[in-house]
Design a protein around this motif. Sequence first.
Motif, PDB file in Angstrom:
ATOM      1  N   GLN A   1     102.323  54.001  29.092  1.00  0.00           N
ATOM      2  CA  GLN A   1     102.859  53.082  30.042  1.00  0.00           C
ATOM      3  C   GLN A   1     103.608  51.854  29.373  1.00  0.00           C
ATOM      4  O   GLN A   1     104.334  51.156  30.188  1.00  0.00           O
ATOM      5  N   ASP A   2     103.856  51.813  28.081  1.00  0.00           N
ATOM      6  CA  ASP A   2     104.130  50.776  27.381  1.00  0.00           C
ATOM      7  C   ASP A   2     105.622  50.948  26.934  1.00  0.00           C
ATOM      8  O   ASP A   2     105.985  49.967  26.232  1.00  0.00           O
ATOM      9  N   VAL A   3     106.319  52.287  27.286  1.00  0.00           N
ATOM     10  CA  VAL A   3     107.704  52.343  26.852  1.00  0.00           C
ATOM     11  C   VAL A   3     108.586  51.078  27.247  1.00  0.00           C
ATOM     12  O   VAL A   3     109.246  50.949  26.423  1.00  0.00           O
ATOM     13  N   LYS A   4     108.459  50.676  28.272  1.00  0.00           N
ATOM     14  CA  LYS A   4     109.290  49.549  28.565  1.00  0.00           C
ATOM     15  C   LYS A   4     109.450  48.548  27.613  1.00  0.00           C
ATOM     16  O   LYS A   4     110.370  47.789  27.406  1.00  0.00           O
ATOM     17  N   LYS A   5     108.332  48.310  26.895  1.00  0.00           N
ATOM     18  CA  LYS A   5     108.210  47.430  25.779  1.00  0.00           C
ATOM     19  C   LYS A   5     109.234  47.733  24.831  1.00  0.00           C
ATOM     20  O   LYS A   5     109.856  46.828  24.068  1.00  0.00           O
ATOM     21  N   ALA A   6     109.437  48.785  24.368  1.00  0.00           N
ATOM     22  CA  ALA A   6     110.375  49.528  23.476  1.00  0.00           C
ATOM     23  C   ALA A   6     111.915  49.116  23.931  1.00  0.00           C
ATOM     24  O   ALA A   6     112.804  48.737  23.247  1.00  0.00           O
ATOM     25  N   VAL A   7     112.176  49.328  25.216  1.00  0.00           N
ATOM     26  CA  VAL A   7     113.334  49.056  25.826  1.00  0.00           C
ATOM     27  C   VAL A   7     113.768  47.725  25.768  1.00  0.00           C
ATOM     28  O   VAL A   7     114.876  47.172  25.483  1.00  0.00           O
ATOM     29  N   ALA A   8     112.727  46.683  26.205  1.00  0.00           N
ATOM     30  CA  ALA A   8     112.950  45.338  25.880  1.00  0.00           C
ATOM     31  C   ALA A   8     113.219  44.945  24.382  1.00  0.00           C
ATOM     32  O   ALA A   8     113.981  44.054  24.211  1.00  0.00           O
ATOM     33  N   ALA A   9     112.378  45.432  23.388  1.00  0.00           N
ATOM     34  CA  ALA A   9     112.878  45.112  22.165  1.00  0.00           C
ATOM     35  C   ALA A   9     114.225  45.539  21.654  1.00  0.00           C
ATOM     36  O   ALA A   9     114.800  44.882  21.001  1.00  0.00           O
ATOM     37  N   LEU A  10     114.595  46.781  22.142  1.00  0.00           N
ATOM     38  CA  LEU A  10     116.040  47.187  21.908  1.00  0.00           C
ATOM     39  C   LEU A  10     116.863  46.129  22.310  1.00  0.00           C
ATOM     40  O   LEU A  10     118.037  45.956  21.967  1.00  0.00           O
ATOM     41  N   LYS A  11     116.917  45.885  23.877  1.00  0.00           N
ATOM     42  CA  LYS A  11     117.807  44.865  24.386  1.00  0.00           C
ATOM     43  C   LYS A  11     117.744  43.772  23.581  1.00  0.00           C
ATOM     44  O   LYS A  11     118.903  43.029  23.406  1.00  0.00           O
ATOM     45  N   GLU A  12     116.757  43.186  23.282  1.00  0.00           N
ATOM     46  CA  GLU A  12     116.699  41.809  22.237  1.00  0.00           C
ATOM     47  C   GLU A  12     117.503  41.785  21.173  1.00  0.00           C
ATOM     48  O   GLU A  12     117.886  40.762  20.839  1.00  0.00           O
ATOM     49  N   LYS A  13     117.356  42.827  20.509  1.00  0.00           N
ATOM     50  CA  LYS A  13     118.174  43.352  19.231  1.00  0.00           C
ATOM     51  C   LYS A  13     119.458  43.716  19.455  1.00  0.00           C
ATOM     52  O   LYS A  13     120.656  43.786  18.503  1.00  0.00           O
TER      53      LYS A  13
END
Length: 478
Positions: A346-358
């Motif tokens: 359920q936390d995969v969206k955190k990975a997407v947020a981290a990629l967007k930030e970088k």
Amino acid sequence: MTTIYPVILCGGAGTRLWPLSRKSYPKQFVPLIGATSLLQDCAERMRGPADVPYAKPLILTNDAFRFVVPEQLAEIGIDPGPILIEPEGRNTAPAVLAAALYLHASDPDAVMLVAPSDHVVPDKLAFHTAVAAGVDAITTRSDLVTFGIQPDRPETGYGYLKLSHAPTGEGQAVPLERFVEKPDLARAQSMLEDGSYLWNSGIFLFAVRDIIAAFEGHAAQLMDPVRAAVSNAKTDLGFLRLDPEAWSQVEDISIDYAVMEKAPNLSVVPYAAGWSDVGSWSAVHELGEPDAQGVATAGEATAIDCQNVLIRSESSAQEVVALGVQDMIAIAMPDAVLVASMDRAQDVKKAVAALKEKGAKQAESLPVDHRPWGWFESLVIGDRFQVKRIHVHPGAALSLQSHHHRSEHWIVVEGTAKVTIDDEVRLVSENQSVYIPLGAVHRMENPGKVPMVLIEVQTGSYLGEDDIIRYEDIYARG
């Protein structure tokens, strides 16, 4: 007999199934389970049984997907009805109201069956049996009907529906007492044991006049802007574009919050024949029918001495091997790989947020870029060159265009291309090539009945997709 109008909501851009589902091409267009996409499965399911009149599906989507939707439906032989283009996402309440107002104008007696495009409902016959029970609740009591899924575990990722009493079985609608937000684990376990709670599926059935009346009574602030957006909509290449100025005034709100939690005439049809919103990779793992060790694989994937794993390769040229691991998800794409603990699905969206930030483009964009005429993918990118594979559908054509900063060399590898370069038009067949100088006005078309594929080599000081000056475009892009 009542005509049922399927309404498919197809505008989402979920992140929980990254890296396969991304903003540029979300999960409803992807073959997650089997060979067809979730949208195709939904549209096929909404055809209805032969003895019940079902209209062509009305679809709400956004501008980015307006050509993907009819293309995917054409692949399975479905001719869609109206395709309404939302200028921007405003959640489910405005979308449902827009569909209801549109249908009411031509058929005030219409019954609309609203479903997200990205759910899995494998038993089509059972689904339509449940719909028939909902129609009975509409015709006898003018109810607004939703469908509740019989829970088989204490799920914390879904909202729940509290029924007035525990259902005695499928086949009849039960009055709804209230909606319940996503619970914690202890509360979910208690509701499972109670027996009078069902998961909220997000699938609805109502007469258009009843749902419009419900909006007027409980979400009146939506009526004027949505009505204006529908009344002032413009036809564009067979699509109906809702008026952007009116739509910008529409509140972003779900139909649950806007209407369903407030209306008194609600009932639920219990459903226990299989359903998933495919909201995480753990759900995909479950739908993938894992073996006795809990191993599910897809594509060029091999699992050795593993337990409770999902291993997927999304490229035929990429072999993924898992050795001696457990409780793990591994999803390999040509440009990105996800490795995660199964309990963190359920936390995969955190990975997407981290990629967007970088600033990583993989956060939202796939290596394959889908266009109205087909698709392309970048194979190699250098400082002053790029190599692409371009796939053009039969009868399709790219825009007449030029570039300020690059020249191009096209090599046809499948089919035949009709190529325009300034005042010259010529056919280029397999194993032939053509050069497009910097600044030349050019176009490629596929005049044949089979896909045309070519390799494009770009060279120049700037290779971005925004270096395009369009002079003519059959898809009405700017």
